[in-house]
Design a protein around this motif. Structure first.
Motif, PDB file in Angstrom:
ATOM      1  N   UNK A 143     -57.969   2.427  -4.564  1.00 34.76           N
ATOM      2  CA  UNK A 143     -59.038   1.843  -3.794  1.00 34.76           C
ATOM      3  C   UNK A 143     -59.664   0.679  -4.558  1.00 34.76           C
ATOM      4  N   UNK A 144     -59.450   0.640  -5.828  1.00 39.10           N
ATOM      5  CA  UNK A 144     -60.055  -0.429  -6.613  1.00 39.10           C
ATOM      6  C   UNK A 144     -59.188  -1.685  -6.533  1.00 39.10           C
ATOM      7  N   UNK A 145     -59.802  -2.821  -6.826  1.00 37.47           N
ATOM      8  CA  UNK A 145     -59.099  -4.107  -6.759  1.00 37.47           C
ATOM      9  C   UNK A 145     -58.807  -4.640  -8.170  1.00 37.47           C
ATOM     10  N   UNK A 146     -58.580  -3.736  -9.107  1.00 36.93           N
ATOM     11  CA  UNK A 146     -58.337  -4.148 -10.491  1.00 36.93           C
ATOM     12  C   UNK A 146     -56.892  -4.617 -10.636  1.00 36.93           C
ATOM     13  N   UNK A 147     -56.700  -5.575 -11.489  1.00 36.22           N
ATOM     14  CA  UNK A 147     -55.350  -6.041 -11.832  1.00 36.22           C
ATOM     15  C   UNK A 147     -54.976  -5.487 -13.195  1.00 36.22           C
ATOM     16  N   UNK A 148     -53.713  -5.188 -13.337  1.00 37.82           N
ATOM     17  CA  UNK A 148     -53.222  -4.612 -14.591  1.00 37.82           C
ATOM     18  C   UNK A 148     -52.467  -5.717 -15.348  1.00 37.82           C
ATOM     19  N   UNK A 149     -52.766  -5.844 -16.615  1.00 36.88           N
ATOM     20  CA  UNK A 149     -52.029  -6.798 -17.459  1.00 36.88           C
ATOM     21  C   UNK A 149     -51.741  -6.128 -18.804  1.00 36.88           C
ATOM     22  N   UNK A 150     -51.155  -6.860 -19.701  1.00 34.40           N
ATOM     23  CA  UNK A 150     -50.839  -6.296 -21.011  1.00 34.40           C
ATOM     24  C   UNK A 150     -52.109  -6.003 -21.810  1.00 34.40           C
ATOM     25  N   UNK A 151     -53.199  -6.688 -21.488  1.00 36.61           N
ATOM     26  CA  UNK A 151     -54.458  -6.485 -22.202  1.00 36.61           C
ATOM     27  C   UNK A 151     -55.263  -5.327 -21.622  1.00 36.61           C
ATOM     28  N   UNK A 152     -54.907  -4.804 -20.466  1.00 39.51           N
ATOM     29  CA  UNK A 152     -55.644  -3.722 -19.815  1.00 39.51           C
ATOM     30  C   UNK A 152     -55.980  -4.100 -18.374  1.00 39.51           C
ATOM     31  N   UNK A 153     -56.956  -3.384 -17.808  1.00 37.43           N
ATOM     32  CA  UNK A 153     -57.367  -3.678 -16.441  1.00 37.43           C
ATOM     33  C   UNK A 153     -58.439  -4.752 -16.448  1.00 37.43           C
ATOM     34  N   UNK A 154     -58.455  -5.579 -15.405  1.00 36.99           N
ATOM     35  CA  UNK A 154     -59.524  -6.552 -15.277  1.00 36.99           C
ATOM     36  C   UNK A 154     -59.752  -6.893 -13.809  1.00 36.99           C
ATOM     37  N   UNK A 155     -60.986  -7.367 -13.530  1.00 40.86           N
ATOM     38  CA  UNK A 155     -61.344  -7.830 -12.192  1.00 40.86           C
ATOM     39  C   UNK A 155     -61.035  -9.316 -12.176  1.00 40.86           C
ATOM     40  N   UNK A 156     -60.229  -9.786 -11.230  1.00 47.29           N
ATOM     41  CA  UNK A 156     -59.838 -11.203 -11.241  1.00 47.29           C
ATOM     42  C   UNK A 156     -61.023 -12.129 -10.970  1.00 47.29           C
ATOM     43  N   UNK A 157     -60.867 -13.389 -11.336  1.00 42.21           N
ATOM     44  CA  UNK A 157     -61.907 -14.384 -11.095  1.00 42.21           C
ATOM     45  C   UNK A 157     -62.071 -14.580  -9.591  1.00 42.21           C
ATOM     46  N   UNK A 158     -63.339 -14.811  -9.159  1.00 36.31           N
ATOM     47  CA  UNK A 158     -63.611 -15.022  -7.742  1.00 36.31           C
ATOM     48  C   UNK A 158     -64.415 -16.296  -7.564  1.00 36.31           C
ATOM     49  N   UNK A 159     -64.327 -16.856  -6.369  1.00 33.94           N
ATOM     50  CA  UNK A 159     -65.039 -18.086  -6.073  1.00 33.94           C
ATOM     51  C   UNK A 159     -66.351 -17.762  -5.382  1.00 33.94           C
ATOM     52  N   UNK A 160     -67.429 -18.368  -5.875  1.00 33.65           N
ATOM     53  CA  UNK A 160     -68.745 -18.175  -5.275  1.00 33.65           C
ATOM     54  C   UNK A 160     -68.867 -19.052  -4.030  1.00 33.65           C
ATOM     55  N   UNK A 161     -69.845 -18.748  -3.165  1.00 32.03           N
ATOM     56  CA  UNK A 161     -70.033 -19.556  -1.953  1.00 32.03           C
ATOM     57  C   UNK A 161     -70.345 -21.033  -2.236  1.00 32.03           C
ATOM     58  N   UNK A 162     -70.964 -21.322  -3.385  1.00 31.07           N
ATOM     59  CA  UNK A 162     -71.294 -22.725  -3.687  1.00 31.07           C
ATOM     60  C   UNK A 162     -70.124 -23.487  -4.309  1.00 31.07           C
ATOM     61  N   UNK A 163     -68.990 -22.813  -4.505  1.00 31.11           N
ATOM     62  CA  UNK A 163     -67.791 -23.475  -5.009  1.00 31.11           C
ATOM     63  C   UNK A 163     -67.490 -23.225  -6.469  1.00 31.11           C
ATOM     64  N   UNK A 164     -68.411 -22.657  -7.215  1.00 31.97           N
ATOM     65  CA  UNK A 164     -68.161 -22.381  -8.638  1.00 31.97           C
ATOM     66  C   UNK A 164     -67.365 -21.087  -8.765  1.00 31.97           C
ATOM     67  N   UNK A 165     -66.749 -20.859  -9.944  1.00 32.77           N
ATOM     68  CA  UNK A 165     -65.907 -19.676 -10.157  1.00 32.77           C
ATOM     69  C   UNK A 165     -66.565 -18.707 -11.119  1.00 32.77           C
ATOM     70  N   UNK A 166     -66.407 -17.420 -10.807  1.00 38.40           N
ATOM     71  CA  UNK A 166     -66.829 -16.373 -11.749  1.00 38.40           C
ATOM     72  C   UNK A 166     -65.662 -16.109 -12.692  1.00 38.40           C
ATOM     73  N   UNK A 167     -65.974 -15.729 -13.948  1.00 39.12           N
ATOM     74  CA  UNK A 167     -64.920 -15.403 -14.911  1.00 39.12           C
ATOM     75  C   UNK A 167     -64.293 -14.060 -14.566  1.00 39.12           C
ATOM     76  N   UNK A 168     -63.078 -13.865 -14.971  1.00 34.83           N
ATOM     77  CA  UNK A 168     -62.416 -12.573 -14.844  1.00 34.83           C
ATOM     78  C   UNK A 168     -63.096 -11.615 -15.805  1.00 34.83           C
ATOM     79  N   UNK A 169     -63.333 -10.365 -15.347  1.00 35.35           N
ATOM     80  CA  UNK A 169     -64.040  -9.396 -16.193  1.00 35.35           C
ATOM     81  C   UNK A 169     -63.104  -8.266 -16.567  1.00 35.35           C
ATOM     82  N   UNK A 170     -63.138  -7.889 -17.826  1.00 31.84           N
ATOM     83  CA  UNK A 170     -62.299  -6.817 -18.330  1.00 31.84           C
ATOM     84  C   UNK A 170     -62.948  -5.474 -18.037  1.00 31.84           C
ATOM     85  N   UNK A 171     -62.147  -4.496 -17.618  1.00 34.53           N
ATOM     86  CA  UNK A 171     -62.649  -3.160 -17.295  1.00 34.53           C
ATOM     87  C   UNK A 171     -62.006  -2.177 -18.262  1.00 34.53           C
ATOM     88  N   UNK A 172     -62.845  -1.320 -18.889  1.00 36.15           N
ATOM     89  CA  UNK A 172     -62.320  -0.340 -19.840  1.00 36.15           C
ATOM     90  C   UNK A 172     -61.564   0.755 -19.115  1.00 36.15           C
TER      91      UNK A 172
END
Length: 180
Positions: free
Chosen positions: A1-30
Motif C-alpha cells: 500500500x505504500x509508495x516507497x521505492x526500493x534501491x540499493x541504499x534502502x527504501x525512499x519516497x521519490x521526489x515530488x513536484x509542488x503545485x508552484x512548480x518547485x520540487x521536493x527532495x527524495x526522502x529516505x525511509x528507515x
C-alpha cells in the motif's frame, strides 16, 4: 500500500513536484517504518471481545444454538402477525373519517350576492343535509347537535354581513371586530 521505492541504499519516497512548480527532495525511509496512516487503530481486549461476540449475534453467556432457535420462533411469530394484520386490513371497509362532512354534489352551487331569497333556500337545504349526515347514535348525537347549532349561527352571521354589504354599510367581506 505504500509508495516507497526500493534501491540499493534502502527504501525512499521519490521526489515530488509542488503545485508552484518547485520540487521536493527524495526522502529516505528507515527499515521497519510504518507511516501513521497505515498504523492500525488500537483496540482494547474488551472491545475485541465484544466485537467477536457481536459477529456471532449472540448475547454474552447464551448458547448459539438456543439463540438460533429463539430467532426462528420470533421470525415465525412476526410473519403470522403480519399475515393477520393484512387479513384484517382487507376485511375492514374504508369507513368515512369522523368529523368529515361529505356534501352531495347538488348542494355545491355558488350563490350570487344579489340573490338573497335563493340563498336562504340553499342555506336551509345545506342545514337539512347537515342534519341528516350528522345523525349519530348515543353521546355523539349531542356533540353533533352542538356542531349543527354553531354552523347555523355562522350561516346567520354570513347572511347579516351580506345584508350590510347590500345596504352599503360595509364595503367588502373583511373581518369585523365585534366590540361591546
Amino acid at each position: 500500500m505504500s509508495t516507497y521505492l526500493q534501491s540499493s541504499e534502502g527504501k525512499f519516497i521519490p521526489a515530488t513536484k509542488r503545485p508552484d512548480g518547485t520540487w521536493r527532495k527524495a526522502r529516505r525511509v528507515k527499515d521497519g517504518y510504518v507511516p501513521q496512516e497505515e498504523v492500525p487503530l488500537y483496540e482494547s481486549k474488551g472491545k475485541q471481545f465484544v466485537a467477536q461476540r457481536s459477529q456471532a449475534g449472540v448475547p454474552p453467556g447464551m448458547c448459539p444454538l438456543v439463540a438460533a432457535e429463539s430467532k426462528r420462533e420470533r421470525e415465525k411469530l412476526e410473519r403470522s402477525k403480519a399475515k393477520k394484520q393484512e387479513k384484517e386490513a382487507a376485511r375492514q371497509t374504508k369507513a368515512p373519517t369522523p368529523g368529515v362532512l361529505v356534501m352531495p354534489p347538488s348542494t355545491h352551487t355558488q350563490q350570487k350576492p344579489n340573490q338573497q331569497s335563493s340563498g336562504s333556500q340553499d342555506v336551509n337545504s345545506v342545514a337539512k343535509t347537515l342534519e341528516d349526515t350528522l345523525r349519530l347514535n348515543g353521546s355523539q348525537e349531542v356533540d353533533s347537535a352542538k356542531q349543527l347549532k354553531k354552523l347555523r349561527k355562522k350561516i346567520r352571521e354570513i347572511e347579516q354581513i351580506e345584508a350590510r354589504i347590500e345596504a352599503g354599510e360595509q364595503k367588502s367581506w373583511t373581518r369585523i371586530s365585534w366590540t361591546k
